[in-house]
Motif scaffolding. Structure first.
Motif, PDB file in Angstrom:
ATOM      1  N   GLY A 132       0.790  -1.223   0.000  1.00 17.88           N
ATOM      2  CA  GLY A 132       0.000   0.000   0.000  1.00 17.88           C
ATOM      3  C   GLY A 132       0.821   1.271   0.000  1.00 17.88           C
ATOM      4  N   ILE A 133       2.138   1.155   0.156  1.00 15.39           N
ATOM      5  CA  ILE A 133       3.014   2.320   0.106  1.00 15.39           C
ATOM      6  C   ILE A 133       2.969   2.911  -1.301  1.00 15.39           C
ATOM      7  N   ASP A 134       2.905   4.227  -1.404  1.00 18.74           N
ATOM      8  CA  ASP A 134       2.701   4.864  -2.707  1.00 18.74           C
ATOM      9  C   ASP A 134       3.830   4.562  -3.690  1.00 18.74           C
ATOM     10  N   ASP A 135       5.079   4.717  -3.250  1.00 18.09           N
ATOM     11  CA  ASP A 135       6.222   4.477  -4.130  1.00 18.09           C
ATOM     12  C   ASP A 135       7.223   3.579  -3.409  1.00 18.09           C
ATOM     13  N   LYS A 136       7.446   2.400  -3.976  1.00 17.38           N
ATOM     14  CA  LYS A 136       8.425   1.454  -3.445  1.00 17.38           C
ATOM     15  C   LYS A 136       9.543   1.304  -4.477  1.00 17.38           C
ATOM     16  N   VAL A 137      10.692   1.871  -4.165  1.00 15.98           N
ATOM     17  CA  VAL A 137      11.836   1.826  -5.073  1.00 15.98           C
ATOM     18  C   VAL A 137      12.798   0.761  -4.568  1.00 15.98           C
ATOM     19  N   PHE A 138      13.262  -0.099  -5.470  1.00 19.23           N
ATOM     20  CA  PHE A 138      14.106  -1.218  -5.067  1.00 19.23           C
ATOM     21  C   PHE A 138      15.267  -1.406  -6.029  1.00 19.23           C
ATOM     22  N   PHE A 139      16.467  -1.547  -5.464  1.00 19.49           N
ATOM     23  CA  PHE A 139      17.658  -1.955  -6.195  1.00 19.49           C
ATOM     24  C   PHE A 139      18.192  -3.206  -5.512  1.00 19.49           C
ATOM     25  N   LEU A 152      22.794   3.942  -5.633  1.00 19.86           N
ATOM     26  CA  LEU A 152      21.613   4.108  -6.476  1.00 19.86           C
ATOM     27  C   LEU A 152      20.380   4.457  -5.647  1.00 19.86           C
ATOM     28  N   SER A 153      20.253   3.820  -4.472  1.00 22.39           N
ATOM     29  CA  SER A 153      19.123   4.103  -3.584  1.00 22.39           C
ATOM     30  C   SER A 153      19.110   5.568  -3.177  1.00 22.39           C
ATOM     31  N   VAL A 154      20.284   6.081  -2.826  1.00 16.73           N
ATOM     32  CA  VAL A 154      20.364   7.473  -2.365  1.00 16.73           C
ATOM     33  C   VAL A 154      20.038   8.434  -3.503  1.00 16.73           C
ATOM     34  N   LEU A 155      20.552   8.166  -4.696  1.00 21.80           N
ATOM     35  CA  LEU A 155      20.248   9.035  -5.834  1.00 21.80           C
ATOM     36  C   LEU A 155      18.749   9.055  -6.118  1.00 21.80           C
ATOM     37  N   ALA A 156      18.114   7.887  -6.076  1.00 22.70           N
ATOM     38  CA  ALA A 156      16.671   7.827  -6.319  1.00 22.70           C
ATOM     39  C   ALA A 156      15.903   8.547  -5.220  1.00 22.70           C
ATOM     40  N   ALA A 157      16.290   8.307  -3.970  1.00 21.54           N
ATOM     41  CA  ALA A 157      15.606   8.952  -2.854  1.00 21.54           C
ATOM     42  C   ALA A 157      15.765  10.467  -2.909  1.00 21.54           C
ATOM     43  N   MET A 158      16.945  10.926  -3.294  1.00 22.41           N
ATOM     44  CA  MET A 158      17.175  12.373  -3.387  1.00 22.41           C
ATOM     45  C   MET A 158      16.210  13.020  -4.373  1.00 22.41           C
ATOM     46  N   GLU A 159      15.949  12.366  -5.500  1.00 28.16           N
ATOM     47  CA  GLU A 159      15.036  12.922  -6.489  1.00 28.16           C
ATOM     48  C   GLU A 159      13.629  13.065  -5.910  1.00 28.16           C
ATOM     49  N   TYR A 160      13.170  12.032  -5.222  1.00 25.40           N
ATOM     50  CA  TYR A 160      11.855  12.095  -4.589  1.00 25.40           C
ATOM     51  C   TYR A 160      11.820  13.166  -3.497  1.00 25.40           C
ATOM     52  N   LEU A 161      12.854  13.195  -2.651  1.00 25.46           N
ATOM     53  CA  LEU A 161      12.851  14.101  -1.508  1.00 25.46           C
ATOM     54  C   LEU A 161      12.988  15.556  -1.936  1.00 25.46           C
ATOM     55  N   ALA A 162      13.731  15.808  -2.987  1.00 23.51           N
ATOM     56  CA  ALA A 162      13.935  17.187  -3.426  1.00 23.51           C
ATOM     57  C   ALA A 162      12.739  17.729  -4.179  1.00 23.51           C
ATOM     58  N   ASN A 163      12.038  16.853  -4.904  1.00 14.51           N
ATOM     59  CA  ASN A 163      11.017  17.348  -5.831  1.00 14.51           C
ATOM     60  C   ASN A 163       9.626  16.762  -5.633  1.00 14.51           C
ATOM     61  N   GLY A 199      28.091  10.152   4.595  1.00 11.85           N
ATOM     62  CA  GLY A 199      28.012  11.053   3.452  1.00 11.85           C
ATOM     63  C   GLY A 199      26.684  10.940   2.733  1.00 11.85           C
ATOM     64  N   GLN A 200      26.158   9.732   2.649  1.00 11.06           N
ATOM     65  CA  GLN A 200      24.865   9.530   1.997  1.00 11.06           C
ATOM     66  C   GLN A 200      23.732  10.138   2.816  1.00 11.06           C
ATOM     67  N   VAL A 201      23.851  10.070   4.140  1.00 10.03           N
ATOM     68  CA  VAL A 201      22.880  10.766   4.997  1.00 10.03           C
ATOM     69  C   VAL A 201      22.904  12.255   4.681  1.00 10.03           C
ATOM     70  N   GLY A 202      24.106  12.814   4.521  1.00  9.25           N
ATOM     71  CA  GLY A 202      24.226  14.229   4.176  1.00  9.25           C
ATOM     72  C   GLY A 202      23.552  14.565   2.858  1.00  9.25           C
ATOM     73  N   GLN A 203      23.676  13.679   1.885  1.00  8.31           N
ATOM     74  CA  GLN A 203      23.021  13.891   0.588  1.00  8.31           C
ATOM     75  C   GLN A 203      21.497  13.913   0.735  1.00  8.31           C
ATOM     76  N   LEU A 204      20.961  13.000   1.529  1.00 10.75           N
ATOM     77  CA  LEU A 204      19.514  12.942   1.732  1.00 10.75           C
ATOM     78  C   LEU A 204      19.011  14.195   2.448  1.00 10.75           C
ATOM     79  N   VAL A 205      19.751  14.634   3.462  1.00  8.62           N
ATOM     80  CA  VAL A 205      19.349  15.841   4.186  1.00  8.62           C
ATOM     81  C   VAL A 205      19.402  17.052   3.267  1.00  8.62           C
TER      82      VAL A 205
END
Length: 293
Positions: A132-139, A152-163, A199-205
């Motif tokens: 039921g989760i709206d977007d489930k991204v998996f690598f 890859l997970s962080v890059l995908a998450a960044m796109e969702y989180l930023a936009n 560093g990946q946490v920093g990218q997400l933030v």
């Protein structure tokens, strides 16, 4: 006096900020090693809230039961997962917090980004994270390697989180645990994997802070791990090195000091509480909301 009154009126007329939550899960981080590694992004989050470094597990110190407890807010006696075989789980009665959110109000926008298959795929008795989760991204970290899959997970998450119009998200980073197993030690490689996760946490933030609507939002960022590990890189036992985990809560909603007692099952309940979802007694959750103002 007139200026003060005007300021009060302006403040009172401002609409409440939209509450949002991001839970970042980093697999297999031993707390005393975390203290020795340079982690400026995690340190910065802790300074904007708190870090607890003595959260204790009451579940087998392997990923299946621990991520189940972190994400559902109940211990294995309820969610039914005792190892990395998720068969026999009771996620129908005790779902992950993102699924709870969707059950309560489908207008919430939810996101999960993972690379360990049973977290989001129907393998080994999974998935833990509901459909039921709206977007489930998996690598697939098993196929790509977890260092590449995390990137890859962080890059995908960044796109969702930023936009994206995200209200609640879970992002999983699996490489530190894999490196601990592969090196069978607390090696330089293991420590480097923790630094890379930082560093990946920093990218997400940073992605969150780049949102056009960021100033109108109230983000709570939660970061935790599922278990520690022994000096030989293994885990699964009951030693303090294996059962002790860390837990960060960051944002204007977080208190300035950690609660006196805390447990992994508190993470999911705290995420729900920040969004204004108080757990109903009929849910029989074991966790509680902690460390919020």
């Amino acid at each position: 006096m007139a200026t003060c009154v005007l300021l009060l009126l302006v403040t009172a007329c401002q609409p409440p900020k939209q509450k949002k939550v991001l839970f970042i899960g980093i697999d297999g981080v031993r707390v005393d090693v975390l203290e020795d590694v340079s982690t400026p992004h995690l340190d910065s989050l802790a300074l904007q809230g708190w870090i607890a470094q003595a959260s204790q597990s009451d579940a087998p110190t392997v990923s299946g039961p621990m991520w189940s407890s972190l994400l559902t807010g109940v211990w294995p006696a309820k969610h039914g997962v005792m190892g990395n075989d998720f068969t026999g789980n009771r996620y129908d009665a005790y779902p992950d917090f993102l699924t709870w959110i969707e059950r309560i109000d489908t207008t919430f926008s939810t996101l999960s980004v993972t690379d360990w298959p049973p977290l989001s795929q129907p393998v080994d008795g999974g998935p833990l994270l509901g459909e039921g989760i709206d977007d489930k991204v998996f690598f697939n970290g098993d196929e790509l390697g977890y260092r590449s899959a995390d990137e890859l997970s962080v890059l995908a998450a960044m796109e969702y989180l930023a936009n994206g119009s995200i209200d609640a998200a879970f992002v999983y980073l699996g490489n530190p645990d894999v490196v601990g197993h592969e090196t069978s030690s607390l090696s330089a490689e293991y420590r480097r994997s923790i630094a890379e996760a930082d560093g990946q946490v920093g990218q997400l933030v940073q992605a969150i802070r780049q949102r056009p609507s960021f100033e109108e939002e109230d983000w709570l960022i939660l970061v935790s791990t599922d278990h520690g590990r022994r000096d030989d890189g293994g885990h699964g036992g009951t030693s303090l090195l294996e059962t002790t985990t860390f837990y960060i809560a960051s944002g204007t909603a977080a208190s300035t000091s950690p609660p006196q007692s805390i447990a992994p099952v508190d993470v999911a309940v705290t995420a729900l509480a920040h969004l204004g979802i108080e757990s109903d007694g009929s849910w029989y959750l074991d966790g509680r909301s902690v460390g919020l103002r």
